[in-house]
Design a protein around this motif. Structure first.
Motif, short mmCIF file in Angstrom:
data_model
loop_
_atom_site.label_atom_id
_atom_site.label_comp_id
_atom_site.label_asym_id
_atom_site.label_seq_id
_atom_site.Cartn_x
_atom_site.Cartn_y
_atom_site.Cartn_z
N THR A 214 0.83 -1.19 0.00
CA THR A 214 0.00 0.00 0.00
C THR A 214 0.87 1.25 0.00
OG1 THR A 214 -1.75 1.23 1.16
CG2 THR A 214 -0.18 0.01 2.52
N SER A 216 -0.79 4.03 1.10
CA SER A 216 -1.64 4.90 1.93
C SER A 216 -0.84 5.47 3.10
CB SER A 216 -2.85 4.13 2.46
OG SER A 216 -3.62 4.98 3.30
N GLU A 221 -5.92 2.79 6.76
CA GLU A 221 -6.20 2.24 5.43
C GLU A 221 -5.21 1.17 4.99
OE1 GLU A 221 -8.40 5.92 3.14
OE2 GLU A 221 -6.23 5.73 2.90
#
Length: 349
Positions: A214, A216, A221
């Motif tokens: 990720t 994020s 998240e």
């Protein structure tokens, strides 16, 4: 009783060293003293100087060992040995500081004498501290993931992507659970451009392994995925240097490896006790890093392609001023849509 002060000849420079027997890594007993750490840094100082030459460096100090107070020192004290050199850096706030500039093994030895466990270099070289010569990739495990996942993404996803782009990356263990990969680049771009290039690269890794990776910034998240910390390419964000010890009970070391070595690596195998012999028995996998001066134009083309998809900049760390084009710096769960305009600016009450 503190041990007597010593004067150590470090490549022709006299460095004063004290408290050799002070415990720094208590779990290691006699193998985890300040003296053991100092001797380790002497053993790897030449390799460190080659990688850190003329870089401004911050010091992560533990004067009473890793269980004592931590001092993150960005400025060299006004009273310091004549053999040290400094370099002026500018922080995101606009303030400046004279940071330690690595020019000689004596600087590494002095840092160890000051209780530095880890050295944190900038991605620039003095005197040009506005144009990075490294793009740095941080594969940072989140809860539920660890080094095994980081090395798998590095070897199976990141390395093939770099090959496709014609870029050469140099991997190392972080000394913890993560993996770092450095790309030596030409000094044609500023921090903003290099950071955006890093974001584009991270997003492509995320597209290829969405269940594992990720980008994020918000922890809520990320889930059980590796976070590629793109902000490590922002001004004044530093990594543990290659060959730096880390604040772990067994004194692990952030160790350069070949990509093939990384495939089966265990970060706990690389410590201040084992690394000197390990590096003495094989060629230096980062020996050619200074021969690279790579372009990031392909990555900047990827930035433009992302923008055409509606993917712009990502949040900066909270200590930074609001940057042009940056999205709202607020956790998604706390964002109320009607309080923000289309440009990401908060609407006054």
């Amino acid at each position: 009783m503190p041990s007597e002060a010593e004067v150590i000849d470090v490549d022709g420079v006299a460095v004063r060293f004290t408290n050799r027997d002070k415990p720094y890594f208590p779990a290691l007993g006699a193998k985890g003293t300040k003296g053991a750490l100092f001797d380790y840094y002497l053993a790897v100082a030449d390799r460190m100087v080659e990688l850190l030459r003329d870089r401004p460096v911050h010091l992560q100090r533990f004067p009473d060992g890793i269980e004592g107070e931590e001092i993150y020192q960005k400025r060299v004290p006004q009273k310091h040995p004549d053999y040290l050199q400094t370099c002026t850096v500018t922080f995101p706030s606009g303030r400046t500081a004279d940071a330690l500039k690595i020019t000689h093994p004596a600087a590494i030895a002095w840092a160890a004498q000051m209780g530095s466990v880890t050295l944190h270099p900038w991605q620039v070289r003095c005197p040009d501290t506005e144009h990075p010569d490294e793009l740095r990739i941080d594969l940072d495990p989140q809860p539920g993931t660890g080094f095994v996942q980081a090395r798998e993404v590095a070897v199976e996803v990141l390395k093939p992507l770099l090959d496709e782009l014609g870029l050469v990356g140099y991997p190392k263990t972080s000394g913890g659970r993560g993996v770092h990969v450095f790309l030596r680049i030409a000094t044609d771009w500023d921090f903003i451009a290099v950071r955006r290039a890093g974001i584009a690269l991270a997003r492509e890794v995320e597209r290829r392994a969405p269940q594992a990776v990720t980008t994020s910034w918000w922890k809520e998240e990320r889930g059980q995925r590796l976070f590629i910390d793109y902000n490590q390419n922002a001004r004044d964000r530093t990594f543990a240097s290659a060959y730096s010890a880390r604040k772990t009970p067994i004194a692990t070391v952030s160790t350069p490896l070949t990509w093939e070595e990384l495939r089966d690596a265990d970060p706990d195998d690389y410590t201040i006790a084992t690394v000197p012999e390990f590096i003495a028995g094989r060629p230096d996998p980062w020996a050619g890093i200074d021969d690279d001066s790579q372009s990031i134009e392909l990555l900047l083309d990827m930035v433009k392609a992302d923008e055409e998809r509606g993917l712009g900049d990502l949040p900066y760390p909270p200590s930074y001023p609001k940057m042009p084009g940056e999205p709202p710096r607020v956790q998604p769960s706390k964002k109320v849509a009607e309080n923000w305009d289309a440009e990401g600016n908060r609407i006054a009450d």
